[in-house]
Design an enzyme around this catalytic site. Structure first.
Site, PDB file in Angstrom:
ATOM      1  N   ALA A 111      46.709  68.299  31.833  1.00 45.32           N
ATOM      2  CA  ALA A 111      47.640  67.705  31.288  1.00 45.32           C
ATOM      3  C   ALA A 111      47.768  65.782  30.294  1.00 45.32           C
ATOM      4  O   ALA A 111      46.493  65.551  30.198  1.00 45.32           O
ATOM      5  CB  ALA A 111      47.890  66.270  32.998  1.00 45.32           C
ATOM      6  N   GLY A 113      49.664  68.402  28.007  1.00 42.21           N
ATOM      7  CA  GLY A 113      49.428  69.616  27.812  1.00 42.21           C
ATOM      8  C   GLY A 113      49.645  69.350  26.435  1.00 42.21           C
ATOM      9  O   GLY A 113      50.325  71.052  25.870  1.00 42.21           O
ATOM     10  N   GLY A 114      49.520  68.894  25.462  1.00 42.02           N
ATOM     11  CA  GLY A 114      49.096  68.910  24.351  1.00 42.02           C
ATOM     12  C   GLY A 114      47.918  70.248  23.949  1.00 42.02           C
ATOM     13  O   GLY A 114      48.592  71.168  22.785  1.00 42.02           O
ATOM     14  N   LYS A 115      47.283  69.986  23.990  1.00 39.06           N
ATOM     15  CA  LYS A 115      45.645  70.761  24.138  1.00 39.06           C
ATOM     16  C   LYS A 115      45.656  72.631  24.374  1.00 39.06           C
ATOM     17  O   LYS A 115      45.935  73.111  23.830  1.00 39.06           O
ATOM     18  CB  LYS A 115      44.480  70.748  24.297  1.00 39.06           C
ATOM     19  N   GLU A 133      45.238  70.468  36.358  1.00 39.07           N
ATOM     20  CA  GLU A 133      45.029  69.079  36.254  1.00 39.07           C
ATOM     21  C   GLU A 133      44.631  69.306  36.981  1.00 39.07           C
ATOM     22  O   GLU A 133      45.171  69.682  38.824  1.00 39.07           O
ATOM     23  CB  GLU A 133      46.250  68.918  35.995  1.00 39.07           C
ATOM     24  N   ARG A 138      50.226  64.367  37.912  1.00 39.63           N
ATOM     25  CA  ARG A 138      50.090  65.015  36.173  1.00 39.63           C
ATOM     26  C   ARG A 138      50.604  66.520  36.220  1.00 39.63           C
ATOM     27  O   ARG A 138      50.473  67.068  35.170  1.00 39.63           O
ATOM     28  CB  ARG A 138      48.508  64.741  35.530  1.00 39.63           C
ATOM     29  N   ASP A 177      38.767  68.201  27.549  1.00 39.80           N
ATOM     30  CA  ASP A 177      38.966  67.114  27.071  1.00 39.80           C
ATOM     31  C   ASP A 177      39.075  66.232  27.717  1.00 39.80           C
ATOM     32  O   ASP A 177      39.943  65.454  29.209  1.00 39.80           O
ATOM     33  CB  ASP A 177      40.376  66.705  26.850  1.00 39.80           C
ATOM     34  N   CYS A 230      38.522  61.044  23.281  1.00 35.64           N
ATOM     35  CA  CYS A 230      39.125  59.891  22.630  1.00 35.64           C
ATOM     36  C   CYS A 230      38.102  58.526  22.663  1.00 35.64           C
ATOM     37  O   CYS A 230      38.499  57.386  23.089  1.00 35.64           O
ATOM     38  CB  CYS A 230      40.504  59.378  22.776  1.00 35.64           C
TER      39      CYS A 230
END
Length: 458
Positions: A111, A113-115, A133, A138, A177, A230
């Site tokens: 979540a 959901g970009g990747k 997720e 989420r 991620d 990140c």
């Protein structure tokens, strides 16, 4: 943008990582406003009118000169693009430059959901993605974004990494991620700065190790593991490479870079060879802080085949017989490669080539969504779903109507509306030829089938 106060311990950490001169450039960059970037959905035809410039490591990613109101853009609601931070779109370059084989992929902490949508585009009709997720609320956002993206090759699950144990050696690619201390988000997210502390960093690192201790075993022989954060510090980045290579057999993977991108490659020496990490600093690239590494499982590592489930049994999911499947494929004008299931009287379709993998997954994981929900069939009539409307599957038996902006926004807000010239019956409303959803014109009134929980409130 006013000057950002950085935690003192964080400043010391970055000084030792960068040196004094470069740290000043870093600190200055953290005080700049970040650029907005989007990634287009190559499966949906869309021509943005905003001034844009390409993200250098992406075919589908673009920087916008200014940030529009995405909520009030029907094309965004139709899944024509995803608003994604530029550094993380580097995953696209990894997949394409390494030509990672398509197959069964897992995004373990997916979540919003970009990747996942990026992996979905890369796979197309040549694979299946499990987008997982842990947090239930989420997982709902992840499901919405998978539906909007529309490719029908995503299975959304809501599970802890521990639940994946029966699927060891099952996936061609596992992407994690990882939840992290968020140092790369300091200029975008004041809360990330407030939450940061050396103790929080240690907590994040131990949580990551727990996740990766499970994730490493899920990659099949010859498959790939992508780990990203990140954040900048070595504890959550390079040290994780040490941890993974101590726990599992992995081979190093080096990603080709264009020197003009200013991505910093780091080398990690292990008994199994030199491994590589890639760090994005905001004073060097147009993007937020990001770290990524890729590891390859040796071909000799164990792999798990989905096998054949003779009589598929599931508490809520029912497989539809082959004769009925073929009749539906023909009736709906699809390609003839669909496998169908019913759930709560609704019909779902996935790609036939991956149904054995899907059935294996469904035996062990908590499903939130999969493939494309087509809707309900009553006698000879379909009550089509919103999911079908947004998918890339044909809708050949239905009328369509191209809306203007005001009509599209009225529909997305679920306002009462009359649309002159609308055909009777089920009608697929489109905006710039992008499907938005269904209305049913009864002559004296218009029923709007846009999901109530998705409606725009602005």
């Amino acid at each position: 943008m006013s000057d950002i106060q950085l935690p003192i311990d964080f400043e010391s950490q970055m000084l030792s990582l960068l040196g004094k001169q470069e740290f000043e450039a870093f600190k200055s960059a953290v005080n700049q406003s970040p650029r907005t970037s989007i990634r287009l959905n190559p499966a949906k035809t869309f021509s943005p009118i905003w001034p844009m410039s390409p993200i250098p490591w992406s075919e589908n990613g673009f920087f916008l000169e200014e940030r529009p109101s995405f909520t009030l853009d029907p094309a965004f609601q139709a899944g024509a693009y995803y608003v994604q931070e530029a550094s993380s779109i580097f995953i696209e370059h990894i997949l394409k430059s390494l030509q990672i084989p398509k197959g069964i992929y897992l995004d373990l902490a997916a979540a919003p959901g970009g990747k996942s949508t990026l992996l979905s585009s890369y796979l197309g009709n040549k694979g299946l993605l499990v987008a997982n997720e842990v947090i239930q609320s989420r997982a709902q956002i992840l499901k919405e974004n998978a539906i909007k993206w529309g490719l029908g090759n995503i299975v959304v699950t809501n599970n802890d990494p521990d639940h994946f144990e029966p699927l060891e050696g099952f996936f061609d690619l596992v992407l994690v991620d990882a939840p992290c201390s968020g140092e790369g988000m300091f200029r975008k997210d004041p809360q990330a700065r407030e939450e940061w502390s050396p103790d929080h960093l240690i907590l994040c690192s131990s949580r990551q190790k727990r996740i990766m201790d499970k994730a490493g075993a899920l990659v099949k022989g010859g498959g790939y593991l992508i780990y990203s954060t990140c954040t900048f510090n070595k504890q959550e980045n390079e040290e994780m490479i040490h941890f993974l290579t101590e726990e599992f057999a992995f081979e190093p993977v080096q990603i080709p870079l264009d020197p003009t991108w200013n991505i910093v490659e780091s080398q990690v020496e292990t008994p199994d060879g030199t491994f590589f990490g890639y760090r994005f600093f905001p004073h060097k690239v147009e993007g937020e802080g990001f770290f990524v590494t890729v590891l390859k499982r040796p071909d000799s590592a164990s792999s798990q085949d989905p096998g054949r489930i003779k009589d598929f049994k599931h508490p809520v999911l029912k497989s539809i017989g082959e004769r009925d499947e073929k009749a539906m494929e023909s009736e709906l004008g699809f390609e003839g490669n669909g496998k169908y299931y019913s759930l709560n009287d609704s019909i779902f379709r996935i790609n036939w080539n991956y149904f054995r993998h899907f059935e294996k997954i469904s035996q062990h994981l908590s499903l939130r969504y999969f493939g494309v929900e087509l809707g309900k069939k009553q006698k000879n009539d379909w009550i089509p779903s919103h999911e079908w409307a947004l998918s890339t599957l044909p809708k050949s038996g239905f009328s369509t109507f191209e809306t203007n902006l005001d009509q599209a926004l009225d529909f997305l807000r679920k306002n009462e509306q009359q649309i002159p010239g609308l055909p009777l019956g089920w009608v697929l409303l489109t905006y710039q030829n992008l499907p938005l959803g269904w209305v049913k014109n009864l002559g004296n009134r218009l029923n709007n089938y846009f999901p109530k929980e998705w409606r725009i409130r602005m």
